[in-house]
Scaffold this motif. Structure first.
Motif, mmCIF file in Angstrom:
data_model
loop_
_atom_site.group_PDB
_atom_site.id
_atom_site.type_symbol
_atom_site.label_atom_id
_atom_site.label_comp_id
_atom_site.label_asym_id
_atom_site.label_seq_id
_atom_site.Cartn_x
_atom_site.Cartn_y
_atom_site.Cartn_z
ATOM 1 N N PHE A 349 -86.430 72.504 21.526
ATOM 2 C CA PHE A 349 -85.075 71.957 21.614
ATOM 3 C C PHE A 349 -84.493 71.784 20.211
ATOM 4 N N ILE A 350 -85.295 71.219 19.309
ATOM 5 C CA ILE A 350 -84.848 71.001 17.932
ATOM 6 C C ILE A 350 -84.639 72.333 17.210
ATOM 7 N N VAL A 351 -85.552 73.291 17.457
ATOM 8 C CA VAL A 351 -85.396 74.621 16.848
ATOM 9 C C VAL A 351 -84.091 75.261 17.297
ATOM 10 N N GLY A 352 -83.811 75.191 18.603
ATOM 11 C CA GLY A 352 -82.566 75.758 19.122
ATOM 12 C C GLY A 352 -81.346 75.105 18.517
ATOM 13 N N MET A 353 -81.403 73.779 18.385
ATOM 14 C CA MET A 353 -80.286 73.050 17.785
ATOM 15 C C MET A 353 -80.091 73.467 16.332
ATOM 16 N N GLY A 354 -81.206 73.628 15.605
ATOM 17 C CA GLY A 354 -81.119 74.033 14.204
ATOM 18 C C GLY A 354 -80.558 75.432 14.041
ATOM 19 N N VAL A 355 -81.019 76.370 14.884
ATOM 20 C CA VAL A 355 -80.525 77.742 14.816
ATOM 21 C C VAL A 355 -79.031 77.791 15.108
ATOM 22 N N ALA A 356 -78.613 77.055 16.138
ATOM 23 C CA ALA A 356 -77.192 77.042 16.497
ATOM 24 C C ALA A 356 -76.354 76.419 15.378
ATOM 25 N N GLY A 357 -76.856 75.316 14.805
ATOM 26 C CA GLY A 357 -76.113 74.643 13.740
ATOM 27 C C GLY A 357 -75.939 75.537 12.522
ATOM 28 N N ILE A 358 -77.019 76.201 12.122
ATOM 29 C CA ILE A 358 -76.940 77.102 10.962
ATOM 30 C C ILE A 358 -76.016 78.282 11.259
ATOM 31 N N GLY A 359 -76.145 78.850 12.469
ATOM 32 C CA GLY A 359 -75.275 79.961 12.850
ATOM 33 C C GLY A 359 -73.805 79.572 12.824
ATOM 34 N N TYR A 360 -73.515 78.369 13.352
ATOM 35 C CA TYR A 360 -72.124 77.893 13.379
ATOM 36 C C TYR A 360 -71.588 77.716 11.960
ATOM 37 N N LEU A 361 -72.377 77.101 11.085
ATOM 38 C CA LEU A 361 -71.930 76.861 9.709
ATOM 39 C C LEU A 361 -71.701 78.166 8.963
ATOM 40 N N ILE A 362 -72.589 79.149 9.189
ATOM 41 C CA ILE A 362 -72.405 80.447 8.519
ATOM 42 C C ILE A 362 -71.137 81.132 9.024
ATOM 43 N N GLY A 363 -70.908 81.092 10.337
ATOM 44 C CA GLY A 363 -69.683 81.679 10.882
ATOM 45 C C GLY A 363 -68.443 81.010 10.336
ATOM 46 N N ASP A 364 -68.495 79.668 10.258
ATOM 47 C CA ASP A 364 -67.349 78.924 9.725
ATOM 48 C C ASP A 364 -67.131 79.257 8.247
ATOM 49 N N LEU A 365 -68.216 79.389 7.487
ATOM 50 C CA LEU A 365 -68.111 79.716 6.066
ATOM 51 C C LEU A 365 -67.519 81.102 5.858
ATOM 52 N N ILE A 366 -67.961 82.052 6.655
ATOM 53 C CA ILE A 366 -67.472 83.438 6.522
ATOM 54 C C ILE A 366 -65.971 83.501 6.797
ATOM 55 N N ILE A 367 -65.517 82.818 7.849
ATOM 56 C CA ILE A 367 -64.087 82.891 8.178
ATOM 57 C C ILE A 367 -63.238 82.214 7.106
ATOM 58 N N ARG A 368 -63.810 81.208 6.421
ATOM 59 C CA ARG A 368 -63.074 80.546 5.338
ATOM 60 C C ARG A 368 -62.991 81.441 4.098
ATOM 61 N N ILE A 369 -64.058 82.176 3.834
ATOM 62 C CA ILE A 369 -64.089 83.038 2.643
ATOM 63 C C ILE A 369 -63.220 84.272 2.827
ATOM 64 N N PHE A 370 -63.359 84.864 4.025
ATOM 65 C CA PHE A 370 -62.659 86.133 4.258
ATOM 66 C C PHE A 370 -61.407 85.943 5.106
#
Length: 370
Positions: A349-370
């Protein structure tokens, strides 16, 4: 008086014995009248004696005990066994007995008092005997407390393939959500990730099984050549193997002489005893299909809500379904690892939460940069 931590450890051992007795009873009830059924009944009765040993030890220490019932994990294992076949449960119990041998030997080495050491070494011996009996019933060769191979065959592949597809695609979907993409784009991205994950895992499963089969074939070919070119040396190896199993020197040599008269039988003996290679129960193609399909099913879960809903409804349904599935697959893994069901589930459960959180932050970062 012992500490509460020691008592909790003993209670865990008691629960393990209660679960084992329950599962052997389930195996006995599901097995038609035969020698195998009687063996399961015998194992059930011995596990009941193990329960009594721990109960007596705990009561001697003043621990108040209520009636101990089979754990949720044991009840789930019994239900799965009734669903897919009790042979699977037999293999899981073989693995559990192997784990018990190692656990009780460790307890024997670490315990400071004679009573605990006496119980631990006796239960280690009994568990080794149980494992040997299950080996005989299942036609296995290796001692499970020395084996690093997994248990459960196809079902194990399903669980780990499902886990990989779920986690990888949940991270991908979370990243696309973080990039503030439309529901349609999230759906297309998720389906593309599903196909890629399934093909990758399926091909990896096929190639791994094929490579293993080729290695085994090469080893068997080499062993056949050794029997042909160095029969005396191979005979001495068989004598040593039989002696290690408890036979006296004369009987071991007599049996080895008899075996070496028949090259095919000699090869079979060496393959099983020296190389530890058993019968292959699953083909590389089947391994690939099972792994690939289970990966696709796991990867489909984060995508599923976007087929019928849009916006925040689809996003939250995807998150909830994915997190619950992570807990479920973690709990399922505990059947093969021997770990606590709830702890294994929460870990995933914690692994899934961590993967989703990191994925979300990377997606948010990419859209802000580009």
């Amino acid at each position: 008086m012992r500490t509460h931590a020691v008592h909790r450890t003993w209670m865990k051992y008691l629960q393990d014995e209660v679960d084992a007795a329950f599962l052997y009873q389930q195996l006995a009830e599901a097995t038609p009248a035969s020698r195998k059924k009687e063996s399961y009944r015998m194992l059930h009765e011995i596990e009941n004696k193990h329960q009594a040993a721990w109960v007596n030890l705990l009561r001697e220490q003043g621990v108040q005990l209520k009636k101990i019932r089979p754990s949720l994990k044991a009840r789930l294992m019994a239900a799965i066994g009734r669903w897919i076949g009790m042979e699977w449960l037999s293999y899981v119990m073989l693995k559990e007995e192997g784990n018990e041998v190692k656990t009780y030997l460790q307890l024997y080495r670490q315990a400071n008092d004679a009573t605990t050491r006496s119980i631990a070494i006796q239960l280690a011996r009994d568990s080794a005997g149980h494992a040997s009996e299950l080996n005989r019933l299942l036609g296995e060769q290796a001692e499970p407390w020395h084996s690093t191979a997994g248990t459960g065959g196809m079902l194990r592949n399903v669980v780990y393939g499902f886990n990989d597809g779920l986690t990888a695609n949940f991270g991908l979907v979370a990243g696309v959500i973080g990039a503030q993409a439309s529901s349609h784009f999230i759906l297309i991205s998720g389906l593309a990730g599903l196909i890629a994950d399934a093909l990758s895992m399926g091909s990896s499963g096929f190639l791994a099984a094929q490579s293993e089969r080729e290695v085994y074939a090469h080893e068997i070919e080499m062993e056949a050549e050794e029997i042909k070119l160095m029969p005396e040396l191979e005979k001495e190896e068989l004598v040593a193997i039989y002696q290690a199993k408890g036979m006296d020197t004369e009987a071991a040599r007599e049996l080895a002489n008899e075996v070496m008269k028949h090259p095919t039988r000699a090869l079979e003996e060496q393959v099983h005893e020296e190389l530890g290679i058993g019968e292959q129960r699953i083909t590389p193609l089947r391994e690939g299909w099972v792994t690939g399909l289970s990966t696709a099913v796991g990867a489909f879960i984060p995508v599923f809500p976007f087929l019928f809903w849009q916006g925040n409804t689809a996003v939250w349904l995807s998150i909830v379904l994915s997190m619950l599935s992570h807990f479920a697959v973690g709990a399922a893994r505990s059947f093969f690892t021997g770990r606590n069901l709830w702890r294994s589930g929460m870990e995933m459960f914690i692994v899934g939460m961590g993967v989703a959180g990191i994925g979300y932050l990377i997606g948010d970062l990419i859209i802000r940069i580009f």
